[in-house]
Design a protein around this motif. Structure first.
Motif, PDB file in Angstrom:
ATOM      1  N   LEU A   1     -11.268  42.083  66.557  1.00  0.00           N
ATOM      2  CA  LEU A   1     -12.279  42.151  67.607  1.00  0.00           C
ATOM      3  C   LEU A   1     -13.174  43.375  67.408  1.00  0.00           C
ATOM      4  CD1 LEU A   1     -13.599  41.256  70.218  1.00  0.00           C
ATOM      5  CD2 LEU A   1     -11.740  42.359  71.486  1.00  0.00           C
ATOM      6  N   ARG A   2     -12.561  44.502  67.047  1.00  0.00           N
ATOM      7  CA  ARG A   2     -13.345  45.716  66.809  1.00  0.00           C
ATOM      8  C   ARG A   2     -14.310  45.512  65.646  1.00  0.00           C
ATOM      9  NH1 ARG A   2      -9.700  48.888  64.914  1.00  0.00           N
ATOM     10  NH2 ARG A   2      -8.653  49.111  66.927  1.00  0.00           N
ATOM     11  N   ARG A   3     -13.835  44.871  64.591  1.00  0.00           N
ATOM     12  CA  ARG A   3     -14.688  44.623  63.427  1.00  0.00           C
ATOM     13  C   ARG A   3     -15.851  43.707  63.788  1.00  0.00           C
ATOM     14  NH1 ARG A   3     -12.700  41.256  58.051  1.00  0.00           N
ATOM     15  NH2 ARG A   3     -14.636  41.467  56.840  1.00  0.00           N
ATOM     16  N   ALA A   4     -15.560  42.658  64.575  1.00  0.00           N
ATOM     17  CA  ALA A   4     -16.606  41.713  64.967  1.00  0.00           C
ATOM     18  C   ALA A   4     -17.663  42.391  65.847  1.00  0.00           C
ATOM     19  CB  ALA A   4     -15.987  40.532  65.705  1.00  0.00           C
ATOM     20  N   LEU A   5     -17.215  43.203  66.790  1.00  0.00           N
ATOM     21  CA  LEU A   5     -18.157  43.911  67.657  1.00  0.00           C
ATOM     22  C   LEU A   5     -19.000  44.914  66.871  1.00  0.00           C
ATOM     23  CD1 LEU A   5     -15.917  44.547  70.803  1.00  0.00           C
ATOM     24  CD2 LEU A   5     -17.886  43.008  70.650  1.00  0.00           C
ATOM     25  N   GLN A   6     -18.417  45.485  65.831  1.00  0.00           N
ATOM     26  CA  GLN A   6     -19.161  46.448  65.014  1.00  0.00           C
ATOM     27  C   GLN A   6     -20.352  45.769  64.336  1.00  0.00           C
ATOM     28  OE1 GLN A   6     -18.187  49.979  64.637  1.00  0.00           O
ATOM     29  NE2 GLN A   6     -20.354  49.859  64.120  1.00  0.00           N
ATOM     30  N   PHE A   7     -20.179  44.494  63.951  1.00  0.00           N
ATOM     31  CA  PHE A   7     -21.293  43.747  63.371  1.00  0.00           C
ATOM     32  C   PHE A   7     -22.449  43.638  64.365  1.00  0.00           C
ATOM     33  CE2 PHE A   7     -18.174  41.368  60.430  1.00  0.00           C
ATOM     34  CZ  PHE A   7     -18.443  42.252  59.389  1.00  0.00           C
ATOM     35  N   VAL A   8     -22.090  43.383  65.629  1.00  0.00           N
ATOM     36  CA  VAL A   8     -23.111  43.243  66.668  1.00  0.00           C
ATOM     37  C   VAL A   8     -23.830  44.571  66.881  1.00  0.00           C
ATOM     38  CG1 VAL A   8     -23.537  42.655  69.085  1.00  0.00           C
ATOM     39  CG2 VAL A   8     -21.809  41.402  67.782  1.00  0.00           C
ATOM     40  N   VAL A   9     -23.054  45.644  66.983  1.00  0.00           N
ATOM     41  CA  VAL A   9     -23.625  46.970  67.205  1.00  0.00           C
ATOM     42  C   VAL A   9     -24.537  47.364  66.046  1.00  0.00           C
ATOM     43  CG1 VAL A   9     -23.088  49.429  67.434  1.00  0.00           C
ATOM     44  CG2 VAL A   9     -21.729  47.735  68.669  1.00  0.00           C
ATOM     45  N   ASP A  10     -24.146  47.002  64.817  1.00  0.00           N
ATOM     46  CA  ASP A  10     -24.925  47.376  63.635  1.00  0.00           C
ATOM     47  C   ASP A  10     -26.151  46.496  63.442  1.00  0.00           C
ATOM     48  OD1 ASP A  10     -23.102  49.346  63.148  1.00  0.00           O
ATOM     49  OD2 ASP A  10     -21.973  48.218  61.646  1.00  0.00           O
TER      50      ASP A  10
ATOM     51  N   SER B   1     -20.650  33.815  58.998  1.00  0.00           N
ATOM     52  CA  SER B   1     -20.070  33.495  57.696  1.00  0.00           C
ATOM     53  C   SER B   1     -18.994  34.510  57.304  1.00  0.00           C
ATOM     54  CB  SER B   1     -21.159  33.446  56.626  1.00  0.00           C
ATOM     55  OG  SER B   1     -21.805  34.702  56.501  1.00  0.00           O
ATOM     56  N   THR B   2     -19.221  35.788  57.639  1.00  0.00           N
ATOM     57  CA  THR B   2     -18.241  36.828  57.301  1.00  0.00           C
ATOM     58  C   THR B   2     -16.957  36.667  58.107  1.00  0.00           C
ATOM     59  OG1 THR B   2     -20.038  38.376  56.798  1.00  0.00           O
ATOM     60  CG2 THR B   2     -17.846  39.308  57.144  1.00  0.00           C
ATOM     61  N   LEU B   3     -17.103  36.415  59.408  1.00  0.00           N
ATOM     62  CA  LEU B   3     -15.925  36.255  60.260  1.00  0.00           C
ATOM     63  C   LEU B   3     -15.161  34.992  59.903  1.00  0.00           C
ATOM     64  CD1 LEU B   3     -17.297  37.351  63.770  1.00  0.00           C
ATOM     65  CD2 LEU B   3     -15.926  38.680  62.159  1.00  0.00           C
ATOM     66  N   ASP B   4     -15.883  33.895  59.648  1.00  0.00           N
ATOM     67  CA  ASP B   4     -15.215  32.645  59.262  1.00  0.00           C
ATOM     68  C   ASP B   4     -14.467  32.813  57.946  1.00  0.00           C
ATOM     69  OD1 ASP B   4     -16.143  31.392  61.508  1.00  0.00           O
ATOM     70  OD2 ASP B   4     -17.782  30.327  60.506  1.00  0.00           O
ATOM     71  N   ALA B   5     -15.085  33.511  56.997  1.00  0.00           N
ATOM     72  CA  ALA B   5     -14.430  33.733  55.702  1.00  0.00           C
ATOM     73  C   ALA B   5     -13.182  34.591  55.871  1.00  0.00           C
ATOM     74  CB  ALA B   5     -15.407  34.407  54.738  1.00  0.00           C
TER      75      ALA B   5
ATOM     76  N   ILE C   1     -12.254  34.930  69.233  1.00  0.00           N
ATOM     77  CA  ILE C   1     -12.965  36.215  69.119  1.00  0.00           C
ATOM     78  C   ILE C   1     -14.315  36.011  68.433  1.00  0.00           C
ATOM     79  CG2 ILE C   1     -12.942  38.467  67.981  1.00  0.00           C
ATOM     80  CD1 ILE C   1      -9.913  38.523  68.390  1.00  0.00           C
ATOM     81  N   ALA C   2     -14.313  35.253  67.333  1.00  0.00           N
ATOM     82  CA  ALA C   2     -15.545  35.033  66.583  1.00  0.00           C
ATOM     83  C   ALA C   2     -16.586  34.326  67.440  1.00  0.00           C
ATOM     84  CB  ALA C   2     -15.255  34.222  65.323  1.00  0.00           C
ATOM     85  N   GLU C   3     -16.182  33.277  68.141  1.00  0.00           N
ATOM     86  CA  GLU C   3     -17.124  32.538  68.977  1.00  0.00           C
ATOM     87  C   GLU C   3     -17.633  33.402  70.121  1.00  0.00           C
ATOM     88  OE1 GLU C   3     -18.502  29.644  68.524  1.00  0.00           O
ATOM     89  OE2 GLU C   3     -17.407  29.333  66.645  1.00  0.00           O
ATOM     90  N   GLY C   4     -16.746  34.189  70.704  1.00  0.00           N
ATOM     91  CA  GLY C   4     -17.152  35.058  71.804  1.00  0.00           C
ATOM     92  C   GLY C   4     -18.146  36.117  71.371  1.00  0.00           C
ATOM     93  N   VAL C   5     -17.869  36.771  70.258  1.00  0.00           N
ATOM     94  CA  VAL C   5     -18.745  37.838  69.773  1.00  0.00           C
ATOM     95  C   VAL C   5     -20.091  37.263  69.321  1.00  0.00           C
ATOM     96  CG1 VAL C   5     -19.053  39.557  67.953  1.00  0.00           C
ATOM     97  CG2 VAL C   5     -16.862  39.377  69.144  1.00  0.00           C
TER      98      VAL C   5
END
Length: 259
Positions: free
Chosen positions: A108-117, A126-130, A221-225
């Motif tokens: 979850l932290r990694r996924a949120l970091q993508f959003v913040v960045d 694609s990154t989260l699915d992979a 988590i992926a769908e939510g983010v």
């Protein structure tokens, strides 16, 4: 500890032994060290041949998963994501950066970091699915190790039975050795079929189910983010995540939808 795994193994073995005792049999009659050596040693060797060292060790590691009960609070996770969506909608996605320290879940932290960045939504997806698929494929091989053991054990059991009968045929002139040879032959079959259907195959199935549950959690988590990144209304997101948590809308939500 996962009480269903432990209880299931104990129940299966215990009731089988009880049934034998009720028929007048003795536990000692199925305790054959030679048969155990043939079946479990042969099965271990076959599994080692079938899988590389890394995958075999993953199978041993995943055995812990079958005996431990790591409960995932999907409802709590969904509420946490909805709260992040509310923060992002009110203060902007950059406001989530201050919330990252509060997130215990690494994915979850990694996924949120993508959003913040400000990573592009397609790249994030694609990154989260992979990452989800790679993690699943890496660990599912552990279940395949035990599944293979469940396939090898009955066949090795037949091999043990044949070896026992060969021993019997070699000692037809010595009646004192016939009983031990026949016992080893039949007990080997019991060990092979029993271990496969009481332990190896059920363990593989339990590991698969738990890995699928973990995959569903990460998909939530992926769908939510991704929904946060798309700017979806938190209330709409909450309804969307109900499909993953299995919850039904409460009376208040149902009235809102009806209105």
């Amino acid at each position: 500890m996962d009480i269903t795994t432990i209880g299931g193994v104990v129940c299966a073995i215990g009731l089988i032994l009880l049934g034998q005792a009720l028929e007048g049999g003795r536990v000692e009659s199925i305790l054959q060290a030679t048969a155990a050596l043939i079946i479990f040693g042969g099965t271990l060797g076959a599994v080692l041949v079938a899988f590389p060292r890394k995958q075999f060790m993953m199978g041993m590691k995943m055995l812990k998963v079958a005996f431990t009960d790591k409960k995932a609070d999907l409802s709590g996770l969904a509420r946490q994501i909805v709260e992040f969506a509310s923060v992002a909608r009110r203060d902007g996605v950059l406001a989530l950066e201050g919330k990252l320290a509060e997130v215990d879940d690494p994915f979850l932290r990694r996924a949120l970091q993508f959003v913040v960045d400000g990573v592009d939504a397609e790249v994030t997806r694609s990154t989260l699915d992979a990452a989800i698929d790679a993690d699943f494929e890496e660990h599912i091989v552990g279940a395949k190790v035990w599944e293979s053991a469940g396939g090898f054990a009955p066949t090795i059991g037949i091999l043990g039975a044949v070896l026992g009968l060969i021993h019997v045929m070699e000692n037809l002139n010595d009646p004192s050795k016939l009983g031990g040879g026949i016992a080893t032959a039949f007990v080997a079959t019991v060990y092979g079929v029993g271990s496969a259907n009481i332990f190896f195959l059920p363990m593989a199935n339990k590991i698969k189910l738990k890995l699928n549950s973990e995959k569903e959690r990460k998909t939530l988590i992926a769908e939510g983010v991704l929904s946060i990144q798309e700017g979806i209304n938190p209330r709409v997101l909450e309804e969307k995540l109900r499909a993953f948590t299995g919850e039904e809308a409460g009376p208040a939500e149902a009235e809102k939808k009806a209105a």
